[in-house]
Design a protein around this motif. Structure first.
Motif, PDB file in Angstrom:
ATOM      1  N   TRP A  78       6.408 -14.950   8.632  1.00 30.03           N
ATOM      2  CA  TRP A  78       6.531 -15.308  10.040  1.00 30.03           C
ATOM      3  C   TRP A  78       7.227 -14.157  10.750  1.00 30.03           C
ATOM      4  O   TRP A  78       8.246 -13.658  10.282  1.00 30.03           O
ATOM      5  CB  TRP A  78       7.383 -16.571  10.206  1.00 30.03           C
ATOM      6  CG  TRP A  78       6.804 -17.808   9.624  1.00 30.03           C
ATOM      7  CD1 TRP A  78       6.069 -18.754  10.282  1.00 30.03           C
ATOM      8  CD2 TRP A  78       6.920 -18.278   8.282  1.00 30.03           C
ATOM      9  NE1 TRP A  78       5.714 -19.768   9.432  1.00 30.03           N
ATOM     10  CE2 TRP A  78       6.220 -19.500   8.186  1.00 30.03           C
ATOM     11  CE3 TRP A  78       7.532 -17.785   7.128  1.00 30.03           C
ATOM     12  CZ2 TRP A  78       6.132 -20.235   7.010  1.00 30.03           C
ATOM     13  CZ3 TRP A  78       7.438 -18.504   5.956  1.00 30.03           C
ATOM     14  CH2 TRP A  78       6.749 -19.716   5.909  1.00 30.03           C
TER      15      TRP A  78
ATOM     16  N   GLU B  40       7.530 -22.921  15.169  1.00 32.17           N
ATOM     17  CA  GLU B  40       6.860 -23.911  14.327  1.00 32.17           C
ATOM     18  C   GLU B  40       7.792 -25.075  13.993  1.00 32.17           C
ATOM     19  O   GLU B  40       7.351 -26.224  13.904  1.00 32.17           O
ATOM     20  CB  GLU B  40       6.318 -23.260  13.055  1.00 32.17           C
ATOM     21  CG  GLU B  40       5.160 -22.324  13.334  1.00 32.17           C
ATOM     22  CD  GLU B  40       4.568 -21.692  12.094  1.00 32.17           C
ATOM     23  OE1 GLU B  40       4.826 -22.177  10.962  1.00 32.17           O
ATOM     24  OE2 GLU B  40       3.825 -20.701  12.244  1.00 32.17           O
TER      25      GLU B  40
ATOM     26  N   GLU C 247       7.882 -27.283  16.974  1.00 33.56           N
ATOM     27  CA  GLU C 247       6.639 -28.057  17.062  1.00 33.56           C
ATOM     28  C   GLU C 247       6.533 -29.108  15.955  1.00 33.56           C
ATOM     29  O   GLU C 247       5.546 -29.831  15.874  1.00 33.56           O
ATOM     30  CB  GLU C 247       5.438 -27.100  16.970  1.00 33.56           C
ATOM     31  CG  GLU C 247       5.325 -26.158  18.140  1.00 33.56           C
ATOM     32  CD  GLU C 247       4.355 -25.005  17.884  1.00 33.56           C
ATOM     33  OE1 GLU C 247       3.781 -24.917  16.775  1.00 33.56           O
ATOM     34  OE2 GLU C 247       4.179 -24.189  18.810  1.00 33.56           O
TER      35      GLU C 247
ATOM     36  N   THR D 229       6.105 -28.667  12.759  1.00 31.88           N
ATOM     37  CA  THR D 229       5.102 -28.322  11.762  1.00 31.88           C
ATOM     38  C   THR D 229       5.684 -28.424  10.357  1.00 31.88           C
ATOM     39  O   THR D 229       4.975 -28.721   9.409  1.00 31.88           O
ATOM     40  CB  THR D 229       4.597 -26.881  12.008  1.00 31.88           C
ATOM     41  OG1 THR D 229       4.044 -26.820  13.326  1.00 31.88           O
ATOM     42  CG2 THR D 229       3.548 -26.467  11.000  1.00 31.88           C
TER      43      THR D 229
END
Length: 189
Positions: free
Chosen positions: A131, A139, A142, A144
């Protein structure tokens, strides 16, 4: 308690993909976060076996018939490894709870030939998960990933790869036990 927060996980943490993540590289993945800082993050997918054995990838490899995992979609021409127990290799990076990342591969082979290494405590990976700066944080925002501390790292070497995602979520307890039982495609339930 929901571990899907915006607190940045530290090295040695596990990132558990949320049940409905559709990215083919990370469906039902457990990622060991090896490095996480302001410049970016580096991890290894723990539960995706490759089709290769180590001796098929390396010439004159003494570690015959050893499974190799897909560490992630980045630079799949690179080899990485982790191991558990006492530190065996001088340059290994501590990830906590007697879990180590990397080290000198030639030192590993030498110690293996001398009988000083139990290769069952090692796991090898092609490629890695990466990343760039701020991407993992986004992420996490979000939702994830579910962040799990490194108290489950011993399971990495004891649980079958296709069960690791489910087992870790179940062991986290609470709402995570429910997530562990979500079908991959709820429409087919």
């Amino acid at each position: 308690m929901d571990n899907r927060s915006n607190i940045m996980p530290k090295s040695g943490s596990l990132l558990i993909s949320e049940p409905f993540l559709q990215d083919e590289n990370f469906v039902r993945s457990v990622v060991l976060l090896c490095e996480n800082n302001e410049l970016g993050s580096f991890g290894l997918v723990l539960n995706k076996l490759s089709i290769f054995k180590l001796d098929e990838l390396l010439e004159d490899c003494e570690l015959t018939n050893k499974e190799v995992y897909v560490g992630g979609p980045v630079e799949q021409n690179t080899l990485h490894f982790i191991y558990c127990g006492e530190q065996l290799l001088e340059d290994s990076v501590a990830l906590g709870d007697q879990l180590w990342w990397g080290g000198d591969f030639n030192e590993l082979i030498g110690k293996y030939k001398s009988g000083l290494v139990d290769i069952t405590n090692f796991r090898f990976f092609l490629g890695y998960s990466g990343w760039e700066e701020g991407q993992l944080s986004e992420e996490l925002d979000e939702k994830t990933w579910i962040v799990c501390d490194n108290s489950h790292t011993k399971k990495i070497f004891k649980v079958a790869p296709d069960e690791l995602w489910r087992v870790i979520l179940k062991n986290m307890g609470g709402d995570f036990q429910v997530l562990a039982n979500y079908p991959i495609d709820p429409r087919l339930n």
